[in-house]
Design a protein around this motif. Sequence first.
Motif, PDB file in Angstrom:
ATOM      1  N   GLN A 177       0.805  -1.223   0.000  1.00  0.00           N
ATOM      2  CA  GLN A 177       0.000   0.000   0.000  1.00  0.00           C
ATOM      3  C   GLN A 177       0.839   1.276   0.000  1.00  0.00           C
ATOM      4  OE1 GLN A 177      -2.439  -0.512   3.509  1.00  0.00           O
ATOM      5  NE2 GLN A 177      -3.982  -1.685   2.384  1.00  0.00           N
ATOM      6  N   GLY A 178       2.145   1.146  -0.126  1.00  0.00           N
ATOM      7  CA  GLY A 178       2.994   2.329  -0.100  1.00  0.00           C
ATOM      8  C   GLY A 178       3.248   2.812   1.316  1.00  0.00           C
ATOM      9  N   GLN A 179       3.836   3.967   1.434  1.00  0.00           N
ATOM     10  CA  GLN A 179       4.192   4.493   2.755  1.00  0.00           C
ATOM     11  C   GLN A 179       3.036   5.254   3.387  1.00  0.00           C
ATOM     12  OE1 GLN A 179       7.898   6.664   2.903  1.00  0.00           O
ATOM     13  NE2 GLN A 179       8.979   4.735   3.201  1.00  0.00           N
ATOM     14  N   LYS A 180       2.876   5.027   4.696  1.00  0.00           N
ATOM     15  CA  LYS A 180       1.863   5.707   5.489  1.00  0.00           C
ATOM     16  C   LYS A 180       2.483   6.126   6.814  1.00  0.00           C
ATOM     17  CE  LYS A 180      -1.960   3.120   3.435  1.00  0.00           C
ATOM     18  NZ  LYS A 180      -2.603   4.257   2.766  1.00  0.00           N
ATOM     19  N   THR A 181       1.754   6.913   7.572  1.00  0.00           N
ATOM     20  CA  THR A 181       2.257   7.447   8.838  1.00  0.00           C
ATOM     21  C   THR A 181       1.922   6.545  10.008  1.00  0.00           C
ATOM     22  OG1 THR A 181       2.026   9.714   8.037  1.00  0.00           O
ATOM     23  CG2 THR A 181       2.207   9.400  10.422  1.00  0.00           C
ATOM     24  N   PHE A 182       2.944   6.263  10.810  1.00  0.00           N
ATOM     25  CA  PHE A 182       2.758   5.553  12.075  1.00  0.00           C
ATOM     26  C   PHE A 182       3.101   6.532  13.199  1.00  0.00           C
ATOM     27  CE2 PHE A 182       4.201   3.001  15.676  1.00  0.00           C
ATOM     28  CZ  PHE A 182       3.175   2.076  15.783  1.00  0.00           C
ATOM     29  N   ASN A 183       2.144   6.739  14.090  1.00  0.00           N
ATOM     30  CA  ASN A 183       2.333   7.688  15.187  1.00  0.00           C
ATOM     31  C   ASN A 183       2.951   7.001  16.400  1.00  0.00           C
ATOM     32  OD1 ASN A 183       1.002   9.960  13.833  1.00  0.00           O
ATOM     33  ND2 ASN A 183      -0.842   8.708  14.026  1.00  0.00           N
ATOM     34  N   GLY A 184       4.267   6.864  16.377  1.00  0.00           N
ATOM     35  CA  GLY A 184       4.967   6.178  17.446  1.00  0.00           C
ATOM     36  C   GLY A 184       5.132   7.026  18.693  1.00  0.00           C
ATOM     37  N   ARG A 185       5.654   6.418  19.746  1.00  0.00           N
ATOM     38  CA  ARG A 185       5.856   7.127  20.998  1.00  0.00           C
ATOM     39  C   ARG A 185       6.909   8.224  20.850  1.00  0.00           C
ATOM     40  NH1 ARG A 185       1.843   5.776  24.521  1.00  0.00           N
ATOM     41  NH2 ARG A 185       3.183   5.947  26.348  1.00  0.00           N
ATOM     42  N   ALA A 186       7.851   8.014  19.915  1.00  0.00           N
ATOM     43  CA  ALA A 186       8.922   8.989  19.717  1.00  0.00           C
ATOM     44  C   ALA A 186       8.596   9.998  18.618  1.00  0.00           C
ATOM     45  CB  ALA A 186      10.229   8.266  19.392  1.00  0.00           C
ATOM     46  N   GLY A 187       7.377   9.911  18.059  1.00  0.00           N
ATOM     47  CA  GLY A 187       6.995  10.829  17.000  1.00  0.00           C
ATOM     48  C   GLY A 187       6.470  10.084  15.783  1.00  0.00           C
ATOM     49  N   THR A 188       6.130  10.810  14.743  1.00  0.00           N
ATOM     50  CA  THR A 188       5.591  10.179  13.537  1.00  0.00           C
ATOM     51  C   THR A 188       6.708   9.598  12.686  1.00  0.00           C
ATOM     52  OG1 THR A 188       5.674  12.269  12.321  1.00  0.00           O
ATOM     53  CG2 THR A 188       3.627  11.758  13.493  1.00  0.00           C
ATOM     54  N   GLN A 189       6.398   8.484  12.052  1.00  0.00           N
ATOM     55  CA  GLN A 189       7.357   7.798  11.194  1.00  0.00           C
ATOM     56  C   GLN A 189       6.655   7.346   9.931  1.00  0.00           C
ATOM     57  OE1 GLN A 189       7.682   5.074  14.241  1.00  0.00           O
ATOM     58  NE2 GLN A 189       8.694   6.554  15.568  1.00  0.00           N
ATOM     59  N   GLN A 190       7.331   7.445   8.793  1.00  0.00           N
ATOM     60  CA  GLN A 190       6.811   6.981   7.523  1.00  0.00           C
ATOM     61  C   GLN A 190       7.332   5.567   7.262  1.00  0.00           C
ATOM     62  OE1 GLN A 190       4.539   8.760   5.549  1.00  0.00           O
ATOM     63  NE2 GLN A 190       4.519  10.021   7.410  1.00  0.00           N
ATOM     64  N   VAL A 191       6.425   4.615   7.157  1.00  0.00           N
ATOM     65  CA  VAL A 191       6.823   3.221   6.955  1.00  0.00           C
ATOM     66  C   VAL A 191       5.951   2.582   5.886  1.00  0.00           C
ATOM     67  CG1 VAL A 191       7.660   2.952   9.316  1.00  0.00           C
ATOM     68  CG2 VAL A 191       5.284   2.404   8.785  1.00  0.00           C
ATOM     69  N   ASP A 192       6.424   1.488   5.302  1.00  0.00           N
ATOM     70  CA  ASP A 192       5.673   0.759   4.274  1.00  0.00           C
ATOM     71  C   ASP A 192       4.524  -0.014   4.902  1.00  0.00           C
ATOM     72  OD1 ASP A 192       7.275   1.612   2.176  1.00  0.00           O
ATOM     73  OD2 ASP A 192       8.728  -0.008   2.527  1.00  0.00           O
ATOM     74  N   PHE A 193       3.343   0.111   4.293  1.00  0.00           N
ATOM     75  CA  PHE A 193       2.162  -0.589   4.785  1.00  0.00           C
ATOM     76  C   PHE A 193       1.703  -1.657   3.802  1.00  0.00           C
ATOM     77  CE2 PHE A 193       2.050   2.530   7.981  1.00  0.00           C
ATOM     78  CZ  PHE A 193       1.050   2.225   8.903  1.00  0.00           C
ATOM     79  N   ILE A 194       1.017  -2.650   4.337  1.00  0.00           N
ATOM     80  CA  ILE A 194       0.406  -3.709   3.549  1.00  0.00           C
ATOM     81  C   ILE A 194      -1.026  -3.871   4.047  1.00  0.00           C
ATOM     82  CG2 ILE A 194       2.536  -4.971   3.062  1.00  0.00           C
ATOM     83  CD1 ILE A 194       1.942  -6.753   5.460  1.00  0.00           C
ATOM     84  N   GLY A 195      -1.895  -4.492   3.256  1.00  0.00           N
ATOM     85  CA  GLY A 195      -3.257  -4.679   3.721  1.00  0.00           C
ATOM     86  C   GLY A 195      -4.138  -5.358   2.700  1.00  0.00           C
ATOM     87  N   GLU A 196      -5.396  -5.602   3.120  1.00  0.00           N
ATOM     88  CA  GLU A 196      -6.362  -6.261   2.248  1.00  0.00           C
ATOM     89  C   GLU A 196      -7.721  -6.231   2.925  1.00  0.00           C
ATOM     90  OE1 GLU A 196      -7.755  -6.976  -0.490  1.00  0.00           O
ATOM     91  OE2 GLU A 196      -6.104  -8.242  -1.211  1.00  0.00           O
ATOM     92  N   LYS A 197      -8.769  -6.310   2.131  1.00  0.00           N
ATOM     93  CA  LYS A 197     -10.104  -6.458   2.684  1.00  0.00           C
ATOM     94  C   LYS A 197     -10.308  -7.943   2.971  1.00  0.00           C
ATOM     95  CE  LYS A 197     -15.006  -6.232   1.634  1.00  0.00           C
ATOM     96  NZ  LYS A 197     -16.054  -5.965   0.621  1.00  0.00           N
ATOM     97  N   MET A 198     -10.778  -8.263   4.170  1.00  0.00           N
ATOM     98  CA  MET A 198     -10.959  -9.661   4.549  1.00  0.00           C
ATOM     99  C   MET A 198     -12.015  -9.786   5.633  1.00  0.00           C
ATOM    100  SD  MET A 198      -7.367 -10.198   6.634  1.00  0.00           S
ATOM    101  CE  MET A 198      -6.359  -9.471   5.350  1.00  0.00           C
ATOM    102  N   LYS A 199     -12.489 -10.987   5.826  1.00  0.00           N
ATOM    103  CA  LYS A 199     -13.442 -11.260   6.891  1.00  0.00           C
ATOM    104  C   LYS A 199     -12.690 -11.968   8.007  1.00  0.00           C
ATOM    105  CE  LYS A 199     -18.159 -12.838   7.730  1.00  0.00           C
ATOM    106  NZ  LYS A 199     -19.377 -13.465   7.141  1.00  0.00           N
TER     107      LYS A 199
END
Length: 402
Positions: free
Chosen positions: A211-233
């Motif tokens: 899914q490309g890079q997205k923001t993760f709001n870590g304890r030490a601040g925001t970080q841009q990291v690679d995300f993955i995902g899918e629609k599922m049940k």
Amino acid sequence: MRLPILIVIWCVVLEDVTARTPKKSIEEFKIALRRFAAYLTYTTINSGTGNMIYSPTSLAEVLGMLEAGARGETKSQIQTAMLLQSADAEWVTNLGNLFRKTGNRVFDLKTPKRQDKALVTMANKMYIQDQFEIIPDYATELEQHYGAEAENLDFSLPSKAAQKINKWVHNKTGGMIQDLVSPDDLNELTRLVLVNGLYFKAKWRTTMKLQGQKTFNGRAGTQQVDFIGEKMKIPLRLSRGVQTVYLDYKSSIGTYMVISVPQDSYAWSQFWNYNNLLNYFGTITTKPAAKAVFLSMPKFELEEAIDMKPIFHSMRIYDMFDTNAANFSGITTGEDLHVSTFKHKAKITVDEYGTRASAATLVSLLARSSQRVHRVTVNKPFVFCIVRDGHILFVGKVADLN
């Protein structure tokens, strides 16, 4: 002069199989391990605010190998920390029986007919100083119940000894764990080294997309990291400000990863209360109803090394580290032994295909759908566990993704 016994542990993820133990005993045993996991997690989380990864099941097994050779108050402290009564000491032996079988039922991903199965390997090793004699019954118990092979080694040559041990660990962990033992950990007083090697690799039941890079709001601040995902049940539980989802591994019945995301700082702080942890470890062993979810989670790799001595001190295990109080007369009667080093190391890798070692994170995407779709967003610190047939095998916390 009291001589040290060196305990060296490596763990990543352990997947167990049910051994031939009475059903009632197994269920009671699982409950005992959940209590131990809650106690250990509560103690560990108070020792730091960063990332965390460990296997309570692996630690319980190695403590079981120690308990087999401990006597008196040393033995009692280990049993108490594991929340086992004296009458239940046989459960520690059951632990060895339960997980020793794992190594005999490995599903190799490279085998065509079993390429979708989870790969799980486990091995124990006992390195004994040349000319040092241990009680035969102790060696027999470790070999029969834990599958621990014995090998003589000269610890007075620490570099060569460390190289030998690290090579064994490297081979037993798919090459993921290197340099576990330092020559500084060994010396001419070392008499025994116990090593536990665990390796886990599995594919997700549902392969995810990049899914490309997205923001993760870590304890030490925001970080841009690679995300993955899918629609599922998938199973979804919402409770006390915490979103929890269950991710199955492909062709591995009863084996899944649990990811929990406290939605605010209050839910995060309350999550680590001992009673809440105890309740949490009880609930994640059963799955709620499956719901439509758009899932998004970061790819990441995490490696942690833990010195267990201060943590065990917090759990009131003192004597086995004390040169004057340690009692391991069940191992040898020729010399007085104590634990000099207790190491625990874990490494995880998560991508769109599955888990190597173990770990995971969640973030959801919302797309068009004719049915209600739940949003589970893991763009903040989260907790993950791996569960196998009701056992809490692995616990982790991700505060930052650097």
